[in-house]
Design a protein around this motif. Structure first.
Motif, PDB file in Angstrom:
ATOM      1  N   PHE B 166     -36.333 -59.990  12.263  1.00  0.00           N
ATOM      2  CA  PHE B 166     -37.354 -59.886  13.317  1.00  0.00           C
ATOM      3  C   PHE B 166     -37.722 -58.419  13.568  1.00  0.00           C
ATOM      4  O   PHE B 166     -38.863 -58.091  13.863  1.00  0.00           O
ATOM      5  N   VAL B 169     -40.468 -57.244  11.350  1.00  0.00           N
ATOM      6  CA  VAL B 169     -41.821 -57.777  11.549  1.00  0.00           C
ATOM      7  C   VAL B 169     -42.605 -56.737  12.348  1.00  0.00           C
ATOM      8  O   VAL B 169     -42.167 -56.327  13.425  1.00  0.00           O
ATOM      9  N   ILE B 173     -48.104 -57.391  14.778  1.00  0.00           N
ATOM     10  CA  ILE B 173     -48.293 -58.837  14.583  1.00  0.00           C
ATOM     11  C   ILE B 173     -48.112 -59.553  15.924  1.00  0.00           C
ATOM     12  O   ILE B 173     -48.913 -60.412  16.306  1.00  0.00           O
ATOM     13  N   MET B 185     -43.589 -68.872  23.003  1.00  0.00           N
ATOM     14  CA  MET B 185     -43.112 -69.948  22.133  1.00  0.00           C
ATOM     15  C   MET B 185     -44.136 -70.298  21.067  1.00  0.00           C
ATOM     16  O   MET B 185     -43.789 -70.699  19.963  1.00  0.00           O
ATOM     17  N   ARG B 186     -45.402 -70.138  21.416  1.00  0.00           N
ATOM     18  CA  ARG B 186     -46.463 -70.369  20.441  1.00  0.00           C
ATOM     19  C   ARG B 186     -46.335 -69.353  19.309  1.00  0.00           C
ATOM     20  O   ARG B 186     -46.435 -69.687  18.134  1.00  0.00           O
ATOM     21  N   PHE B 187     -46.098 -68.101  19.685  1.00  0.00           N
ATOM     22  CA  PHE B 187     -45.894 -67.036  18.702  1.00  0.00           C
ATOM     23  C   PHE B 187     -44.686 -67.368  17.822  1.00  0.00           C
ATOM     24  O   PHE B 187     -44.714 -67.232  16.601  1.00  0.00           O
ATOM     25  N   ASP B 190     -45.744 -70.567  15.596  1.00  0.00           N
ATOM     26  CA  ASP B 190     -46.892 -70.388  14.705  1.00  0.00           C
ATOM     27  C   ASP B 190     -46.715 -69.217  13.754  1.00  0.00           C
ATOM     28  O   ASP B 190     -47.232 -69.235  12.645  1.00  0.00           O
ATOM     29  N   ILE B 191     -46.020 -68.189  14.189  1.00  0.00           N
ATOM     30  CA  ILE B 191     -46.014 -66.959  13.400  1.00  0.00           C
ATOM     31  C   ILE B 191     -44.618 -66.546  12.943  1.00  0.00           C
ATOM     32  O   ILE B 191     -44.375 -66.362  11.761  1.00  0.00           O
ATOM     33  N   PRO B 194     -42.839 -69.354  10.462  1.00  0.00           N
ATOM     34  CA  PRO B 194     -43.375 -69.375   9.097  1.00  0.00           C
ATOM     35  C   PRO B 194     -43.079 -68.080   8.335  1.00  0.00           C
ATOM     36  O   PRO B 194     -42.820 -68.109   7.140  1.00  0.00           O
ATOM     37  N   MET B 195     -43.071 -66.957   9.053  1.00  0.00           N
ATOM     38  CA  MET B 195     -42.792 -65.698   8.363  1.00  0.00           C
ATOM     39  C   MET B 195     -41.337 -65.596   7.944  1.00  0.00           C
ATOM     40  O   MET B 195     -40.996 -64.842   7.042  1.00  0.00           O
ATOM     41  N   ARG B 197     -39.506 -68.078   6.718  1.00  0.00           N
ATOM     42  CA  ARG B 197     -39.017 -69.245   5.973  1.00  0.00           C
ATOM     43  C   ARG B 197     -38.127 -68.884   4.795  1.00  0.00           C
ATOM     44  O   ARG B 197     -37.136 -69.584   4.561  1.00  0.00           O
TER      45      ARG B 197
END
Lengths: 293, 281, 350
Positions: B166, B169, B173, B185-187, B190-191, B194-195, B197
């Motif tokens: 983290f 990152v 972003i 939580m959306r961040f 959504d972001i 996936p980054m 994975r």
């Protein structure tokens, strides 16, 4: 190192960290605290009440010849496992590093034993060396050596060392190979042009540059031999014969669960706690200064 | 002057021969197990063991899977799968959440929690078996999947790994997401997820193997054979006393026990190596 | 119709104050460029307008409304970041559409608006690509698209061109200017590049060490710099600053031309003169010793010192010259109407 960007609020992060904190508190700190607490008591045989003895349990274990012997056994065992496993792995890695074609195939064939659990490794080696039906012990018998690790302490130790080292070769091989591949080829080639032979190059260039990897593996392997080899001991010798392979972790288990001597087992746990702490500090010193010496 | 360092000729041949010899030694115990799992008991009790596999492959494996010694091996395989998946997924989930909290928020006791998690690096389960066992017993979690999984899912290693990731990152972003209107939580979903994975997958491989190969913990808390995992269950297949063990079935079981993690390592080799290296950084 | 006003905005990290009270009014559709050396606080100021950074003191108003405590999304702003900050795992379409998705815009409308935006930026063929498959210029356009698609009332740009190569930078500069004109959206653009600032901005704010040195049109800043700092920061090559001693003497002892207006001032003085405002005057007793000539094509920069001193000076002469085509020592004339006087101690214009 801190992030510049943060989200606002304190409730959400507290909720997010709660699962980990709860699990850590309940299954790490509470039991560790219990171990320290119990190490100061001797429970009566019926577990109804326990008697405060202070340092009594520690005094007992540090004067107990079996426990002191277990210290020595652990030291011999872990050093042997580390040396055998790292030695074989380095030897394989040195050869793999010199191969261009087919290196990937060799790597695949050498790394999968990592996935074999120490306990399963124990069963495999037990099968090979079983005094009655084992293949290796049968051939040893043919050349006049009577192998019986069930009775012979040295043979028992040798067998658990071999089985434990075997299941660690893959891991060490991978790290040694990565370490070797990160050494600039130009350095080695320059030495070769100066007429240095293989062993001379290894001693003066390769091994010194490999020393951070070696030191890291040394610590990691000792930790492995201390704790993760429980399965090997349990399947092959169960600490015997005559406590010859009763390493500290195994003794905590056998005194606590088999012998039901909770006070002593707790005191041994606390001693182990210190050992782990020491090893962890060693490991961090490595991480702190990932340097060539 | 390429190939200066004995890349050609004798040096290479010696290396190949040495490697093949080394691999033969490393693989020998497994080969013996394969042979033993395809012959009959009588071939084993009259040493030496034949050097080629016999014709009882189906018979032995069927016997192991469907009846086993105390309990059918398929049952232990199911238990092991549940435990390994539970530990791997559980560790990843709670570590992702706590790493997200530690990296992206400033909240009371943050440093305290950070060190608290950090300290667990020093407490392998082997060190605190007796009291941990008592905690699980008090919760009535003996012989349960919860009891098998829960104590093993707190992991400083995974938390640190995700924290490290983290940190790499770019701040922008997260800022871009905030400007776009994403709540925390959306961040995260959504972001950030996936980054992450590749890291998650690599860690999953390592943790699956870790979970599958657990020995001491299941040994302590599964007294009911129905709950045995395969790695610890093998030991229970040996008879007590001097009776002769049913080696073909035991060896078939040993091979079944190592098959899932070995497949994971071989077929996900790159993820596995990444996971191994990441976890030790 | 959007105005922004900053009222004595300050920012501190602990005891360290990085913005010392900035007040400015930005009118509707204006393109403001904040320019200054690195570390002057320009990005911090922008991030405070965006809502990414807390405001320690003062007020930020958008359309007359105090937004100090609003989240970025509630300020109706869009931002373009220096490293583009594209979501690496999303396609170009999803990158542009993300804010609309969060705002729960209907699928059909998202599609239509993303298409429109992509047309505007010539990104139509790349909507399915991932950011890593794009060139630097294309990534920059996606970042722009992400900002435009929301139809914000304010655009904020944080050094968006600094990662591009020189040629692309000029091209994107024009494109940004064109888009801003076309859309008429109030914009704040941060850069450390004064050429970028001069060409883009309706007005420039020169920031130095957390303080506004000057706020005005590019021409104002060029013609009437309020301080030595602005004088040297704006314009390329930068303005010569020559110390002048008692009796209006230059460092080599020559007296400043009587045609140059002199300030009534008692302290130490500095004379500012741009290289392009110096002419050759063979008869002048301001002698210039030439050391080096840089041929830029349309003009030539001559580097040297005032003869008899070590005070450096740069002169820009139209046309091509070489060391050989010029005398080693030439006489100079400072254009009187283009001379600037500064107080050496404070750096202020006199």
């Amino acid at each position: 190192m801190e992030k510049r960007v943060t989200f606002k609020g304190w409730l959400l992060p507290l909720l997010l960290i709660t699962p980990q904190v709860v699990v850590t508190a309940v299954f790490f700190f509470w039991p560790a605290g219990q171990a320290i607490y119990q190490s100061a008591f001797i429970p009566d045989p019926f577990g109804l009440k326990s008697q405060f003895v202070g340092w009594g349990n520690f005094q007992f274990i540090f004067t107990d010849p079996y426990y002191l012997a277990s210290f020595k056994t652990t030291a011999i065992f872990s050093l042997s496992v580390t040396i055998v496993s790292m030695g074989v792995a380095l030897w394989l890695a040195l050869m793999a590093d010199r191969i261009i074609k087919g290196a990937a195939t060799y790597r695949t064939l050498l790394i999968w034993p990592y996935a074999v659990a120490p306990a399963i490794a124990g069963v495999l080696w037990l099968f090979m060396f079983n005094p009655r039906i084992g293949v290796v012990s049968w051939y040893l018998d043919k050349i006049g050596y009577d192998w019986n690790h069930v009775l012979n302490s040295n043979e028992a130790m040798l067998l658990v060392v071999l089985a434990s080292a075997w299941s660690r070769i893959s891991y060490n091989f991978l790290f040694f190979l990565a370490g070797l591949q990160s050494i600039p080829k130009s350095l080695v080639e320059a030495a070769a042009m100066d007429g240095a032979g293989f062993w001379y190059r290894f001693r003066t260039i390769v091994f010194p540059l490999l020393s951070p990897t070696t030191f890291f593996l040394l610590v990691v392997n000792i930790v492995y031999a201390f704790f993760e080899t429980f399965g090997v001991i349990h399947t092959i010798t169960a600490g015997g014969p005559q406590q010859a392979t009763n390493i500290m972790v195994y003794k905590v288990y056998s005194d606590g669960f088999v012998g039901q001597d909770l006070g002593s087992s707790a005191a041994q746990s606390v001693v182990l706690l210190f050992v782990v702490g020491l090893l962890t500090i060693l490991q961090f010193r490595y991480i702190e200064k990932k340097v060539h010496y | 002057m390429a190939g200066m360092v004995e890349r050609n000729g004798a040096g290479t041949i010696i290396s190949h021969v040495g490697l093949i010899f080394g691999i033969a030694i490393v693989c020998f115990p497994i080969y013996l197990a394969i042979v033993a799992s395809t012959v009959e008991q009588k071939d084993i009790v009259s040493p030496p063991l034949p050097l080629l596999p016999g014709g009882h492959f189906i018979e032995n494996y069927k016997k192991a899977l469907l009846s086993g010694v105390n309990i059918p091996v398929w049952r232990m395989l199911v238990n092991s799968t549940i435990m390994a998946m539970g530990i791997a997924i559980g560790k990843i989930v709670i570590s992702l959440l706590s790493a997200f909290a530690i990296v992206y928020f400033r909240f009371p006791l943050r440093t305290f929690f950070f060190w608290m998690i950090f300290l667990t690096l020093m407490l392998p389960v082997e060190v605190r078996i007796v009291p941990t066992f008592e905690v699980i017993a008090n919760f009535g979690m003996l012989n349960s999947y919860t009891g098998l999984i829960l104590p093993l899912i707190a992991s400083a290693t995974a938390t640190f790994l995700f924290r490290q990731f983290f940190m790499t990152v770019p701040d922008e972003i997260a800022e871009a997401a905030r400007v776009d209107g994403a709540k925390p939580m959306r961040f995260f979903f959504d972001i950030l997820l996936p980054m992450s994975r590749t890291n998650i997958a690599a860690l999953f491989v390592i943790l699956f193997i870790y979970g599958w190969n657990q020995y001491l913990w299941p040994l302590l808390i599964t007294t009911d054979p129905e709950m045995n995992t395969i790695v610890m269950g093998i030991k229970q297949m040996f008879p007590s006393g001097d009776d002769l063990a049913d080696w073909p079935v035991i060896m078939a079981t040993a091979l079944l026990a190592m098959l899932p993690p070995v497949l994971v390592v071989v077929f996900m080799q790159n993820l596995f190596i990444k996971g191994l290296v990441d976890a030790e950084k | 119709m959007t105005t922004i006003s900053l009222k004595d905005v300050k920012k501190s990290y602990g005891n360290l104050r990085v913005i010392h009270g900035v007040s400015v009014d930005i009118h509707d559709s204006e393109f403001i460029v904040v320019v200054g050396p690195s570390g002057c606080g320009k990005s911090t100021l922008l991030r405070m307008i965006a809502g990414l950074e807390d405001i320690s003191e003062g007020e930020v108003c958008i359309d007359g409304k105090v937004v100090n405590h609003l989240e970025p999304m509630d300020r109706n702003i869009a931002m373009v970041f220096q490293n583009y900050a594209l979501y690496p795992h999303m396609s170009v379409f999803d990158n542009i559409a993300y804010s609309l998705k969060i705002a729960k815009t209907s699928k059909a409308e998202i599609k239509q608006r993303v298409q429109e935006t992509a047309e505007l930026l010539q990104l139509g063929d790349y909507l399915d690509r991932k950011p890593r498959q794009l060139s630097g210029g294309q990534r920059q356009r996606v970042a722009m698209g992400r900002a435009i698609v929301r139809r914000p009332s304010v655009f904020l740009f944080d050094e968006p061109l600094s990662n591009l190569d020189a040629k692309l930078r000029v091209q994107m500069r024009l494109e940004i200017k064109r888009l801003q004109r076309q859309l008429g959206i109030t914009s704040v653009f941060v850069t450390h590049d004064q050429v970028e600032a001069m060409t883009l901005g309706d007005k420039l704010m020169v920031l130095n060490d957390g303080r506004v040195e000057q706020f005005g049109t590019p021409v104002e800043l060029y013609q009437k710099p309020r301080s030595i700092f602005v004088a040297q920061f704006i314009g390329s090559p930068s303005m010569n600053i020559v110390p002048v001693s008692e009796g209006h003497r230059l460092p080599n002892g020559a007296v400043v031309d009587h045609a140059v207006p002199k300030p009534q001032h008692t302290g130490e003085l500095s004379l500012g003169i741009r290289p392009e405002h110096i002419d050759i005057e063979p008869a002048s007793d301001v002698r210039f010793l030439i050391e080096m000539a840089e041929q830029l094509g349309a003009n030539t920069l001559i580097h040297g010192v005032l003869e008899g001193s070590s005070a450096p000076l740069v002169v820009s002469l139209p046309g091509l010259h070489t060391l050989e085509s010029l005398d080693a020592s030439i006489g100079l004339r400072f254009q009187p109407e283009n001379c600037h006087w500064f107080d050496t101690a404070t750096g202020d214009r006199l």
